[in-house]
Design a protein around this motif. Structure first.
Motif, mmCIF file in Angstrom:
data_model
loop_
_atom_site.group_PDB
_atom_site.id
_atom_site.type_symbol
_atom_site.label_atom_id
_atom_site.label_comp_id
_atom_site.label_asym_id
_atom_site.label_seq_id
_atom_site.Cartn_x
_atom_site.Cartn_y
_atom_site.Cartn_z
ATOM 1 N N ILE A 291 2.827 1.665 4.870
ATOM 2 C CA ILE A 291 2.532 0.773 3.757
ATOM 3 C C ILE A 291 3.500 0.993 2.692
ATOM 4 O O ILE A 291 3.963 2.296 2.562
ATOM 5 C CB ILE A 291 0.911 0.774 3.454
ATOM 6 N N ASN A 292 3.438 0.113 1.885
ATOM 7 C CA ASN A 292 4.389 0.322 0.512
ATOM 8 C C ASN A 292 3.254 0.412 -0.623
ATOM 9 O O ASN A 292 2.178 -0.171 -0.647
ATOM 10 C CB ASN A 292 5.253 -1.005 0.067
ATOM 11 N N GLU B 3 3.368 -0.718 -3.614
ATOM 12 C CA GLU B 3 2.878 -2.165 -4.092
ATOM 13 C C GLU B 3 2.038 -2.996 -3.212
ATOM 14 O O GLU B 3 1.348 -3.742 -3.788
ATOM 15 C CB GLU B 3 4.169 -2.865 -3.971
ATOM 16 N N ASP B 4 1.764 -2.442 -2.025
ATOM 17 C CA ASP B 4 0.666 -3.302 -1.512
ATOM 18 C C ASP B 4 -0.735 -2.779 -1.534
ATOM 19 O O ASP B 4 -1.907 -3.295 -0.952
ATOM 20 C CB ASP B 4 1.045 -3.117 0.257
ATOM 21 N N ILE B 5 -1.052 -1.536 -2.284
ATOM 22 C CA ILE B 5 -2.365 -1.272 -2.446
ATOM 23 C C ILE B 5 -2.969 -2.167 -3.277
ATOM 24 O O ILE B 5 -2.626 -2.547 -4.287
ATOM 25 C CB ILE B 5 -2.295 0.313 -3.166
ATOM 26 N N SER B 6 -4.059 -2.634 -2.885
ATOM 27 C CA SER B 6 -5.096 -3.432 -3.215
ATOM 28 C C SER B 6 -6.489 -3.294 -3.166
ATOM 29 O O SER B 6 -6.780 -2.064 -2.275
ATOM 30 C CB SER B 6 -4.883 -4.925 -3.081
ATOM 31 N N LEU C 225 -7.112 -3.528 0.428
ATOM 32 C CA LEU C 225 -6.385 -2.372 1.359
ATOM 33 C C LEU C 225 -7.183 -1.150 1.159
ATOM 34 O O LEU C 225 -7.483 -0.453 2.484
ATOM 35 C CB LEU C 225 -5.064 -2.469 0.935
#
Length: 246
Positions: free
Chosen positions: A162-163, A165-168, A171
């Motif tokens: 995963i990137n 920037e994808d951490i939300s 996620l």
């Protein structure tokens, strides 16, 4: 009118969590050792599981043993582990008859071997049931859960799975032990204590809390229905105003 009849069946919380508190104090009130309270608390587990299944709750999570509970007297901890083994063996047939699946969250692999084995057997024997999931939080703490999720996310970022920037929020939720179920809409705590005690901290951001003075061994179906009925009469705004909800 019976309290169960006042529960609106098309407004049932999908997920209800319970902090089963007060076994020891209940036993002391009756002049008995703490283990006596835990043994009597099994009847409450049985009743509340049946009550939840009867009205259509999809997920019922019970805080059965926290990571902090290891600091209790060794005699009590050993009795709890033995009681868990005994209860699972006795209740598997009942769970299957009621189409209830047993699951667990927490570091249950670190439980005593016999306890862990009984738990895994119970989960395996009920894995095909579909009416309701009964989730036991065993050797669980929310801080452990969140720390573990962070470690796994960092590992996957380093491994290019995963990137960053994808951490939300979504996620992170997917990396938690509870990833397979929605956040609890209602959390019930018995015994009059009013705190979460390291239980489902992330998941309880918008959970409705219901506190009762009743000790866990005294908590029965009618009490559970009363909690659900009160929940159904609350206004849940999720940050909005009352006018927006209307």
């Amino acid at each position: 009118m019976d309290i169960k009849d006042q529960v609106v069946l098309n407004k049932i919380p999908e997920h209800i969590a319970v902090i089963m508190d007060g076994n020891g104090r209940w036993a002391r009130k009756h002049g008995k050792p703490r283990v006596f309270g835990h043994k009597n608390g099994v009847q409450s587990v049985r009743e509340i599981t049946e009550a939840a299944a009867e009205i259509g709750v999809r997920y019922l999570t019970l805080y059965a043993f926290s990571t902090e509970n290891w600091s209790r007297p060794k005699l009590e901890v050993n009795a709890l582990m033995g009681l868990l083994v005994e209860t699972i063996h006795k209740e598997v047939d009942t769970l299957n008859r009621n189409n209830i699946r047993l699951k667990a969250i927490g570091e249950f692999e670190k439980l005593p071997p016999k306890t862990c084995e009984a738990l895994k057997e119970g989960m395996e024997e009920t894995r095909d049931n579909t009416h309701m999931d009964l989730i036991l939080a065993l050797n669980y703490s929310s801080r452990w859960e969140i720390s573990n999720a962070v470690q796994n996310i960092v590992s996957d970022v380093i491994g290019d799975k995963i990137n960053a920037e994808d951490i939300s929020e979504s996620l992170i939720s997917n990396y938690l032990a509870t990833h397979f179920m929605p956040d609890p809409e209602l959390l019930i705590r018995t015994s009059g204590e009013k705190r979460l005690s390291n239980f489902l901290l992330w998941q309880s951001a918008y959970t409705e809390f219901y506190f009762t003075e009743k000790m866990w061994p005294e908590f029965r179906k009618e009490d559970f229905y009363s909690a659900v009925h009160e929940f159904q009469n609350r206004e849940r705004r999720f940050g909005k105003t009352s006018d927006q909800i209307v």
